[in-house]
Design a protein around this motif. Structure first.
Motif, PDB file in Angstrom:
ATOM      1  N   ALA A  88      -7.160  -0.188   4.652  1.00 61.69           N
ATOM      2  CA  ALA A  88      -7.241  -1.008   5.860  1.00 61.69           C
ATOM      3  C   ALA A  88      -8.466  -1.931   5.816  1.00 61.69           C
ATOM      4  CB  ALA A  88      -7.300  -0.118   7.096  1.00 61.69           C
ATOM      5  N   GLN A  89      -9.611  -1.424   5.342  1.00 64.68           N
ATOM      6  CA  GLN A  89     -10.828  -2.239   5.260  1.00 64.68           C
ATOM      7  C   GLN A  89     -10.663  -3.407   4.297  1.00 64.68           C
ATOM      8  OE1 GLN A  89     -13.954   0.395   4.099  1.00 64.68           O
ATOM      9  NE2 GLN A  89     -14.385   1.080   6.192  1.00 64.68           N
ATOM     10  N   GLN A  90      -9.992  -3.162   3.193  1.00 64.94           N
ATOM     11  CA  GLN A  90      -9.818  -4.192   2.163  1.00 64.94           C
ATOM     12  C   GLN A  90      -8.638  -5.112   2.439  1.00 64.94           C
ATOM     13  OE1 GLN A  90     -12.092  -4.605  -0.311  1.00 64.94           O
ATOM     14  NE2 GLN A  90     -13.186  -2.982   0.753  1.00 64.94           N
ATOM     15  N   GLY A  91      -7.822  -4.766   3.422  1.00 66.27           N
ATOM     16  CA  GLY A  91      -6.647  -5.578   3.733  1.00 66.27           C
ATOM     17  C   GLY A  91      -5.600  -5.529   2.630  1.00 66.27           C
ATOM     18  N   LEU A  92      -5.414  -4.368   2.055  1.00 64.34           N
ATOM     19  CA  LEU A  92      -4.475  -4.189   0.938  1.00 64.34           C
ATOM     20  C   LEU A  92      -3.128  -3.686   1.423  1.00 64.34           C
ATOM     21  CD1 LEU A  92      -6.903  -2.443  -1.564  1.00 64.34           C
ATOM     22  CD2 LEU A  92      -6.222  -4.839  -1.545  1.00 64.34           C
ATOM     23  N   ALA A  93      -2.547  -4.346   2.398  1.00 57.89           N
ATOM     24  CA  ALA A  93      -1.277  -3.878   2.962  1.00 57.89           C
ATOM     25  C   ALA A  93      -0.096  -4.200   2.055  1.00 57.89           C
ATOM     26  CB  ALA A  93      -1.059  -4.490   4.337  1.00 57.89           C
ATOM     27  N   SER A  94      -0.271  -5.062   1.063  1.00 59.20           N
ATOM     28  CA  SER A  94       0.819  -5.479   0.178  1.00 59.20           C
ATOM     29  C   SER A  94       1.279  -4.332  -0.716  1.00 59.20           C
ATOM     30  CB  SER A  94       0.353  -6.641  -0.689  1.00 59.20           C
ATOM     31  OG  SER A  94       1.288  -6.913  -1.697  1.00 59.20           O
ATOM     32  N   ASP A  96       2.373  -4.722  -3.638  1.00 57.94           N
ATOM     33  CA  ASP A  96       1.994  -5.052  -5.014  1.00 57.94           C
ATOM     34  C   ASP A  96       0.519  -4.788  -5.297  1.00 57.94           C
ATOM     35  OD1 ASP A  96       4.585  -5.886  -5.441  1.00 57.94           O
ATOM     36  OD2 ASP A  96       4.153  -7.971  -4.882  1.00 57.94           O
ATOM     37  N   ALA A  97      -0.266  -4.512  -4.272  1.00 61.19           N
ATOM     38  CA  ALA A  97      -1.696  -4.270  -4.455  1.00 61.19           C
ATOM     39  C   ALA A  97      -1.898  -2.972  -5.227  1.00 61.19           C
ATOM     40  CB  ALA A  97      -2.393  -4.194  -3.101  1.00 61.19           C
ATOM     41  N   SER A  98      -3.029  -2.900  -5.920  1.00 60.38           N
ATOM     42  CA  SER A  98      -3.296  -1.695  -6.709  1.00 60.38           C
ATOM     43  C   SER A  98      -4.751  -1.266  -6.548  1.00 60.38           C
ATOM     44  CB  SER A  98      -2.983  -1.946  -8.184  1.00 60.38           C
ATOM     45  OG  SER A  98      -3.849  -2.922  -8.722  1.00 60.38           O
ATOM     46  N   LEU A  99      -4.981  -0.002  -6.820  1.00 58.12           N
ATOM     47  CA  LEU A  99      -6.325   0.574  -6.802  1.00 58.12           C
ATOM     48  C   LEU A  99      -6.641   1.112  -8.185  1.00 58.12           C
ATOM     49  CD1 LEU A  99      -6.172   2.607  -3.476  1.00 58.12           C
ATOM     50  CD2 LEU A  99      -7.260   0.399  -3.839  1.00 58.12           C
ATOM     51  N   GLY A 120       2.610   0.558  -3.504  1.00 59.61           N
ATOM     52  CA  GLY A 120       4.030   0.744  -3.213  1.00 59.61           C
ATOM     53  C   GLY A 120       4.553   2.093  -3.662  1.00 59.61           C
ATOM     54  N   SER A 121       3.812   2.770  -4.552  1.00 63.99           N
ATOM     55  CA  SER A 121       4.264   4.068  -5.057  1.00 63.99           C
ATOM     56  C   SER A 121       3.730   5.245  -4.249  1.00 63.99           C
ATOM     57  CB  SER A 121       3.851   4.231  -6.522  1.00 63.99           C
ATOM     58  OG  SER A 121       2.449   4.431  -6.619  1.00 63.99           O
ATOM     59  N   VAL A 122       2.935   4.983  -3.218  1.00 64.92           N
ATOM     60  CA  VAL A 122       2.390   6.066  -2.393  1.00 64.92           C
ATOM     61  C   VAL A 122       3.480   6.539  -1.440  1.00 64.92           C
ATOM     62  CG1 VAL A 122       0.635   6.689  -0.700  1.00 64.92           C
ATOM     63  CG2 VAL A 122       0.071   5.111  -2.549  1.00 64.92           C
TER      64      VAL A 122
END
Length: 186
Positions: A88-94, A96-99, A120-122
């Motif tokens: 939420a802090q990083q705005g990674l709602a997509s 396609d985003a990855s960590l 998307g795999s969570v």
């Protein structure tokens, strides 16, 4: 004689049909894997000998060792809040985003490896786990060359750390104690 001949011909036709049915049943007893690969289940003969089998039951595990490898990461539900907060802090709602993920194989703990966790795999819900209670399942894609160089076995355990930002050392060392106190005293 003609009556006896007709009777024997009828019995012959019935026996031919029975033989064909037995062949069909025997063909249905042959179990084929949906993929080419290698059986990775342990002690197959002992497991399957004299065992009744139901339709749809998993008998063996087959792995295609030439396919890209991936990690199945199980995050204890009690730690999910930190991951959600960072996303939420990083705005990674997509989707396609990855960590970034750092992990070690239990069979080779000297070599830290890198992977990418696709958001998307969570999994959207927690599943029961004997060891950790409720867990959130996730899939991470490792760097293939460095992982294949270690020649891991299918199903090998890993210890993974998902990068969720920087925190003070006090938080890192004492956040579990603080969360436990909040859980039982507030």
């Amino acid at each position: 004689l003609e009556a006896e001949q007709n009777k024997l011909e009828t019995e012959y036709q019935v026996l031919l049909r029975k033989r064909e049915l037995y062949r069909l049943r025997a063909d249905e007893l042959i179990i084929k894997s949906p993929i080419d690969g290698r059986v990775v289940s342990w002690d197959v003969e002992k497991t399957l000998r004299s065992r009744p089998i139901m339709t749809g039951q998993v008998l063996l595990e087959v792995a295609d060792l030439n396919d890209p490898l991936f990690l199945e990461v199980e995050l204890p539900e009690k730690r999910e809040g930190h991951l959600d907060e960072y996303i939420a802090q990083q705005g990674l709602a997509s989707e396609d985003a990855s960590l970034d993920v750092t992990y070690i194989l239990a069979t080779d703990p000297d070599e830290p490896l890198e992977a990418k966790l696709m958001l998307g795999s969570v999994a959207m819900r927690a599943d029961a786990n004997e060891e950790h209670g409720a867990v959130i399942k996730m899939k991470a894609i490792p760097e293939q060359e460095s992982l294949r160089a270690l020649n891991p076995r299918p199903g090998a355990k890993v210890i993974a750390k998902v990068y969720c930002g920087r925190r003070s050392s006090g938080f890192v060392f004492f956040h579990e104690i603080y969360e436990w106190c909040c859980k039982f005293f507030f």
